[in-house]
Design a protein around this motif. Sequence first.
Motif, PDB file in Angstrom:
ATOM      1  N   ARG A 172       0.830  -1.222   0.000  1.00  0.00           N
ATOM      2  CA  ARG A 172       0.000   0.000   0.000  1.00  0.00           C
ATOM      3  C   ARG A 172       0.856   1.261   0.000  1.00  0.00           C
ATOM      4  NH1 ARG A 172      -3.079  -3.179   3.401  1.00  0.00           N
ATOM      5  NH2 ARG A 172      -2.118  -2.317   5.262  1.00  0.00           N
ATOM      6  N   ASP A 173       2.094   1.139   0.457  1.00  0.00           N
ATOM      7  CA  ASP A 173       3.012   2.275   0.543  1.00  0.00           C
ATOM      8  C   ASP A 173       3.569   2.682  -0.833  1.00  0.00           C
ATOM      9  OD1 ASP A 173       4.763   4.125   1.988  1.00  0.00           O
ATOM     10  OD2 ASP A 173       6.373   2.711   1.520  1.00  0.00           O
ATOM     11  N   VAL A 174       3.527   1.778  -1.795  1.00  0.00           N
ATOM     12  CA  VAL A 174       4.137   2.009  -3.110  1.00  0.00           C
ATOM     13  C   VAL A 174       3.226   2.881  -3.969  1.00  0.00           C
ATOM     14  CG1 VAL A 174       4.909   0.888  -5.247  1.00  0.00           C
ATOM     15  CG2 VAL A 174       5.404  -0.170  -3.030  1.00  0.00           C
ATOM     16  N   VAL A 175       3.818   3.911  -4.565  1.00  0.00           N
ATOM     17  CA  VAL A 175       3.100   4.764  -5.512  1.00  0.00           C
ATOM     18  C   VAL A 175       3.774   4.596  -6.870  1.00  0.00           C
ATOM     19  CG1 VAL A 175       2.477   7.134  -6.140  1.00  0.00           C
ATOM     20  CG2 VAL A 175       2.487   6.432  -3.718  1.00  0.00           C
ATOM     21  N   LYS A 176       3.010   4.140  -7.855  1.00  0.00           N
ATOM     22  CA  LYS A 176       3.533   4.007  -9.219  1.00  0.00           C
ATOM     23  C   LYS A 176       3.303   5.337  -9.928  1.00  0.00           C
ATOM     24  CE  LYS A 176       2.364  -0.834  -9.166  1.00  0.00           C
ATOM     25  NZ  LYS A 176       1.129  -1.348  -8.631  1.00  0.00           N
ATOM     26  N   LEU A 177       4.390   5.912 -10.414  1.00  0.00           N
ATOM     27  CA  LEU A 177       4.304   7.239 -11.031  1.00  0.00           C
ATOM     28  C   LEU A 177       3.936   7.172 -12.505  1.00  0.00           C
ATOM     29  CD1 LEU A 177       7.457   8.973  -9.495  1.00  0.00           C
ATOM     30  CD2 LEU A 177       5.133   8.840  -8.584  1.00  0.00           C
ATOM     31  N   ARG A 178       3.179   8.167 -12.938  1.00  0.00           N
ATOM     32  CA  ARG A 178       2.927   8.338 -14.365  1.00  0.00           C
ATOM     33  C   ARG A 178       4.205   8.883 -14.992  1.00  0.00           C
ATOM     34  NH1 ARG A 178      -1.507  10.993 -12.016  1.00  0.00           N
ATOM     35  NH2 ARG A 178      -0.632  12.936 -12.763  1.00  0.00           N
ATOM     36  N   LEU A 179       4.296   8.823 -16.308  1.00  0.00           N
ATOM     37  CA  LEU A 179       5.501   9.253 -17.012  1.00  0.00           C
ATOM     38  C   LEU A 179       5.863  10.700 -16.675  1.00  0.00           C
ATOM     39  CD1 LEU A 179       7.798   8.733 -18.997  1.00  0.00           C
ATOM     40  CD2 LEU A 179       6.226   9.348 -20.846  1.00  0.00           C
ATOM     41  N   ALA A 180       4.907  11.603 -16.683  1.00  0.00           N
ATOM     42  CA  ALA A 180       5.194  13.013 -16.398  1.00  0.00           C
ATOM     43  C   ALA A 180       5.760  13.188 -14.991  1.00  0.00           C
ATOM     44  CB  ALA A 180       3.942  13.859 -16.578  1.00  0.00           C
ATOM     45  N   GLU A 181       5.225  12.451 -14.022  1.00  0.00           N
ATOM     46  CA  GLU A 181       5.729  12.526 -12.650  1.00  0.00           C
ATOM     47  C   GLU A 181       7.153  11.985 -12.572  1.00  0.00           C
ATOM     48  OE1 GLU A 181       1.698  11.758 -10.061  1.00  0.00           O
ATOM     49  OE2 GLU A 181       2.529  10.069 -11.222  1.00  0.00           O
ATOM     50  N   SER A 182       7.394  10.878 -13.274  1.00  0.00           N
ATOM     51  CA  SER A 182       8.726  10.296 -13.297  1.00  0.00           C
ATOM     52  C   SER A 182       9.721  11.262 -13.922  1.00  0.00           C
ATOM     53  CB  SER A 182       8.721   8.974 -14.074  1.00  0.00           C
ATOM     54  OG  SER A 182      10.009   8.416 -14.116  1.00  0.00           O
ATOM     55  N   ARG A 183       9.338  11.867 -15.027  1.00  0.00           N
ATOM     56  CA  ARG A 183      10.228  12.809 -15.717  1.00  0.00           C
ATOM     57  C   ARG A 183      10.618  13.982 -14.819  1.00  0.00           C
ATOM     58  NH1 ARG A 183      12.222   9.435 -19.122  1.00  0.00           N
ATOM     59  NH2 ARG A 183      11.175   9.221 -21.107  1.00  0.00           N
ATOM     60  N   LYS A 184       9.690  14.466 -13.992  1.00  0.00           N
ATOM     61  CA  LYS A 184      10.004  15.569 -13.078  1.00  0.00           C
ATOM     62  C   LYS A 184      11.080  15.150 -12.076  1.00  0.00           C
ATOM     63  CE  LYS A 184       5.704  18.152 -13.165  1.00  0.00           C
ATOM     64  NZ  LYS A 184       4.549  18.617 -12.379  1.00  0.00           N
ATOM     65  N   LEU A 185      10.943  13.951 -11.533  1.00  0.00           N
ATOM     66  CA  LEU A 185      11.950  13.471 -10.580  1.00  0.00           C
ATOM     67  C   LEU A 185      13.278  13.168 -11.281  1.00  0.00           C
ATOM     68  CD1 LEU A 185       9.972  11.151  -8.140  1.00  0.00           C
ATOM     69  CD2 LEU A 185      10.897  13.433  -7.713  1.00  0.00           C
ATOM     70  N   GLU A 186      13.214  12.626 -12.479  1.00  0.00           N
ATOM     71  CA  GLU A 186      14.441  12.351 -13.242  1.00  0.00           C
ATOM     72  C   GLU A 186      15.213  13.639 -13.508  1.00  0.00           C
ATOM     73  OE1 GLU A 186      13.321  10.264 -16.823  1.00  0.00           O
ATOM     74  OE2 GLU A 186      12.192   8.792 -15.657  1.00  0.00           O
ATOM     75  N   ALA A 187      14.488  14.720 -13.790  1.00  0.00           N
ATOM     76  CA  ALA A 187      15.130  15.995 -14.124  1.00  0.00           C
ATOM     77  C   ALA A 187      15.953  16.554 -12.964  1.00  0.00           C
ATOM     78  CB  ALA A 187      14.082  17.022 -14.560  1.00  0.00           C
ATOM     79  N   VAL A 188      15.552  16.271 -11.738  1.00  0.00           N
ATOM     80  CA  VAL A 188      16.282  16.797 -10.582  1.00  0.00           C
ATOM     81  C   VAL A 188      17.238  15.770  -9.974  1.00  0.00           C
ATOM     82  CG1 VAL A 188      14.483  18.468 -10.023  1.00  0.00           C
ATOM     83  CG2 VAL A 188      14.453  16.205  -8.937  1.00  0.00           C
ATOM     84  N   SER A 189      17.365  14.631 -10.620  1.00  0.00           N
ATOM     85  CA  SER A 189      18.234  13.589 -10.060  1.00  0.00           C
ATOM     86  C   SER A 189      18.991  12.854 -11.173  1.00  0.00           C
ATOM     87  CB  SER A 189      17.411  12.605  -9.223  1.00  0.00           C
ATOM     88  OG  SER A 189      16.426  11.963 -10.023  1.00  0.00           O
ATOM     89  N   LEU A 190      18.404  11.847 -11.695  1.00  0.00           N
ATOM     90  CA  LEU A 190      19.038  10.945 -12.660  1.00  0.00           C
ATOM     91  C   LEU A 190      19.602  11.667 -13.884  1.00  0.00           C
ATOM     92  CD1 LEU A 190      19.489   7.901 -13.239  1.00  0.00           C
ATOM     93  CD2 LEU A 190      17.244   7.869 -14.291  1.00  0.00           C
ATOM     94  N   HIS A 191      18.858  12.611 -14.432  1.00  0.00           N
ATOM     95  CA  HIS A 191      19.282  13.286 -15.663  1.00  0.00           C
ATOM     96  C   HIS A 191      20.338  14.364 -15.439  1.00  0.00           C
ATOM     97  CE1 HIS A 191      15.489  11.905 -18.001  1.00  0.00           C
ATOM     98  NE2 HIS A 191      16.333  10.931 -17.749  1.00  0.00           N
ATOM     99  N   ARG A 192      20.788  14.522 -14.223  1.00  0.00           N
ATOM    100  CA  ARG A 192      21.883  15.457 -13.957  1.00  0.00           C
ATOM    101  C   ARG A 192      23.246  14.793 -14.149  1.00  0.00           C
ATOM    102  NH1 ARG A 192      19.951  19.442  -9.671  1.00  0.00           N
ATOM    103  NH2 ARG A 192      18.008  20.143 -10.626  1.00  0.00           N
ATOM    104  N   PHE A 193      23.230  13.505 -14.514  1.00  0.00           N
ATOM    105  CA  PHE A 193      24.456  12.743 -14.740  1.00  0.00           C
ATOM    106  C   PHE A 193      24.514  12.282 -16.186  1.00  0.00           C
ATOM    107  CE2 PHE A 193      23.396  12.209 -10.273  1.00  0.00           C
ATOM    108  CZ  PHE A 193      24.602  12.502  -9.655  1.00  0.00           C
ATOM    109  N   PRO A 194      25.711  12.192 -16.759  1.00  0.00           N
ATOM    110  CA  PRO A 194      25.823  11.716 -18.146  1.00  0.00           C
ATOM    111  C   PRO A 194      25.599  10.204 -18.224  1.00  0.00           C
ATOM    112  CG  PRO A 194      28.001  12.160 -17.239  1.00  0.00           C
ATOM    113  CD  PRO A 194      27.004  12.597 -16.203  1.00  0.00           C
TER     114      PRO A 194
END
Length: 153
Positions: free
Chosen positions: A27-49
Amino acid sequence: MTADSFYGIRPDHLPDFMKDPDSDDGRDVVKLRLAESRKLEAVSLHRFPPTFSAALDWESAPYEDRRWWDDEDDWARMAAELLSRYAGEGSRVAIFWGDLELPTVTLSVDAVVRHAREFLEVGPHFWIYPLDGSVLIECLMDGQVTVAAIPPT
């Protein structure tokens, strides 16, 4: 073919506890939609090559720590240690998978620690982003774990 057409189409490949809506951790798990994932990727994962394999290019980016796990128990101990400073009531992480067919998820740090072994069954690799922190943890299936401070924009 765009990310929209295949992002998150295989939630059935997520660890079993993430698919169990009757358990506390499920119940604790939230599956993100693509737009939500992209927002988090932009401030984390996509800051690395990236490399050609979607792993991150650590020859081009600085990192704080690199370790290797030998087996599932070793990974579980390492995950608990790396996430210990983020643990606590309400502390959450995002998990990005190396395969876009799996949706990005958010869940409690405590649930990640309890189920760390199960993450290894999903593969090919994944990243952990503590939402209350400024680091990214990359876990590759060869046992390599890299921890890096997220660079500013």
